[in-house]
Design a protein around this motif. Structure first.
Motif, short mmCIF file in Angstrom:
data_model
loop_
_atom_site.label_atom_id
_atom_site.label_comp_id
_atom_site.label_asym_id
_atom_site.label_seq_id
_atom_site.Cartn_x
_atom_site.Cartn_y
_atom_site.Cartn_z
N PHE A 231 22.99 -26.44 -33.96
CA PHE A 231 23.92 -27.18 -33.08
C PHE A 231 25.58 -26.50 -33.36
O PHE A 231 26.41 -26.36 -32.66
N LEU A 232 25.62 -26.71 -34.89
CA LEU A 232 27.02 -26.30 -35.25
C LEU A 232 27.45 -25.03 -35.23
O LEU A 232 28.41 -24.51 -35.12
N LEU B 38 30.64 -33.05 -36.89
CA LEU B 38 29.61 -33.41 -37.52
C LEU B 38 29.79 -34.88 -38.19
O LEU B 38 28.95 -35.55 -38.26
N SER B 39 31.03 -35.22 -38.39
CA SER B 39 31.58 -36.47 -38.54
C SER B 39 30.97 -37.45 -37.57
O SER B 39 30.72 -38.66 -37.73
N ALA C 69 25.90 -30.01 -45.08
CA ALA C 69 27.08 -30.38 -45.61
C ALA C 69 28.10 -30.04 -44.68
O ALA C 69 28.05 -29.33 -43.80
N SER C 70 29.28 -30.90 -44.91
CA SER C 70 30.54 -30.53 -43.90
C SER C 70 31.08 -29.24 -44.40
O SER C 70 31.26 -28.78 -45.43
N SER D 134 36.74 -24.06 -34.67
CA SER D 134 37.11 -23.79 -36.26
C SER D 134 36.44 -24.75 -37.22
O SER D 134 35.74 -25.81 -36.65
N ASN D 135 36.85 -24.62 -38.46
CA ASN D 135 36.11 -25.54 -39.31
C ASN D 135 36.38 -26.83 -39.48
O ASN D 135 35.73 -27.65 -39.55
N THR D 136 37.79 -27.17 -39.11
CA THR D 136 38.28 -28.39 -38.89
C THR D 136 37.52 -28.80 -37.77
O THR D 136 37.12 -30.38 -37.84
#
Length: 301
Positions: free
Chosen positions: A63-64, A81-82, A106-107, A73-75
């Motif tokens: 999904f990510l 995810l959070s 992992a985040s 973006s990573n942010t």
């Protein structure tokens, strides 16, 4: 149980128990709806409690990855995810359902950027110049008063625009309700009080406890987008960077207090931060400023 019903129950708990803002709730809903739609597509059936429990880390990573392929973006990926982790916590605590795969994901690494404050001179100039882009004197006074309030008292723009005539008459302090519906006490400096008083003298709409203190041209609550648009023009006129936004005035408030010797706990209370870690970022800003001064002034810098 249908995943859609679980989602609605989660959002209701966030609104009623954690009192999250409407903006945060919309973001959480959008993320989980995308996640569930992704699961529906990849597994070929509507997501339910059994499917959620059977997930593996690869499902969440897929999904990510799909979101990253869309330009996330990573942010933003870390934020999504959070949201999924928070949903997983609700499923575990309220329904005894374990959202599978979370432990193995992992985040994304996020480089923590520093807020970019502007100087006291530029903050004052920005507040005054923004008002000059209106023809009506009361609108000029309004924008100046709002921006001086953000800089002089450290308010978020939403907090300032949520004020009603119920705060009148003005004193040296003012209770403000911020994130999580938590109320804190802020200080109103004389220049800020004077600016608000000047606006009220010129405003054609009488203040009342039921109506917004800062009015739009037609008498309704001031739209933050209108203020941001006018400030953008002032920023260009003054040659200030794109980072000179209404929220930058709040950052400037905190940074300038720290530079004058205020302690972090006091700044935390004035800003309405839930934890001291949110406030500690301003120590990095001040250190960065000192390094800039050192490098520009020291003969071996």
């Amino acid at each position: 149980m249908d995943a859609g019903a679980l989602l609605e129950g989660w959002l209701a708990s966030l609104a009623n128990e954690r009192r999250l803002s409407a903006h945060t709730l919309r973001a959480y809903r959008a993320t989980l709806e995308r996640f569930l739609a992704h699961l529906n597509h990849t597994h070929g059936r509507p997501a339910d409690a059994a499917l959620l429990a059977s997930l593996e880390a690869a499902d969440i990573r897929a999904f990510l990855a799909a979101r990253r392929a869309e330009g996330l973006s990573n942010t933003s990926a870390a934020r999504e995810l959070s949201a999924i982790r928070t949903f997983g916590g609700y499923l575990r605590d309220r329904h005894g359902i374990r959202l599978g795969g979370l432990e193995g994901v992992a985040s994304p690494k996020v480089k923590k950027g520093l807020p970019r404050p502007i100087s006291p001179v530029d903050a004052k100039a920005l507040a005054e110049t923004t008002g000059e882009f209106h023809d009506e004197p009361w609108l000029q006074a309004r924008d100046t008063a709002v921006l001086l309030l953000l800089y002089g008292s450290g308010l978020r723009i939403g907090e300032a625009l949520a004020l009603t005539g119920g705060i009148l008459p003005l004193g040296e302090t003012l209770p403000v309700t911020g994130k999580g519906r938590k109320t804190r006490m802020i200080v109103l400096l004389p220049p800020v009080r004077d600016a608000i008083d000047q606006y009220l003298k010129l405003c054609p709409y009488a203040p009342s406890r039921e109506h917004a203190l800062f009015r739009g041209a037609r008498g309704g609550p001031l739209d933050p987008g209108v203020l941001r648009g006018t400030l953008r023009k002032a920023r260009v006129a003054l040659g200030l960077p794109d980072s000179a936004t209404p929220h930058a005035l709040r950052h400037s408030f905190a940074t300038h207090l720290l530079a004058r010797g205020a302690d972090l706990r006091t700044i935390q209370e004035l800003l309405g931060h839930a934890s001291l870690s949110s406030t500690q970022i301003y120590t990095s800003i001040d250190t960065a400023r000192l390094l800039d001064v050192y490098k520009s002034a020291h003969p071996r810098g």
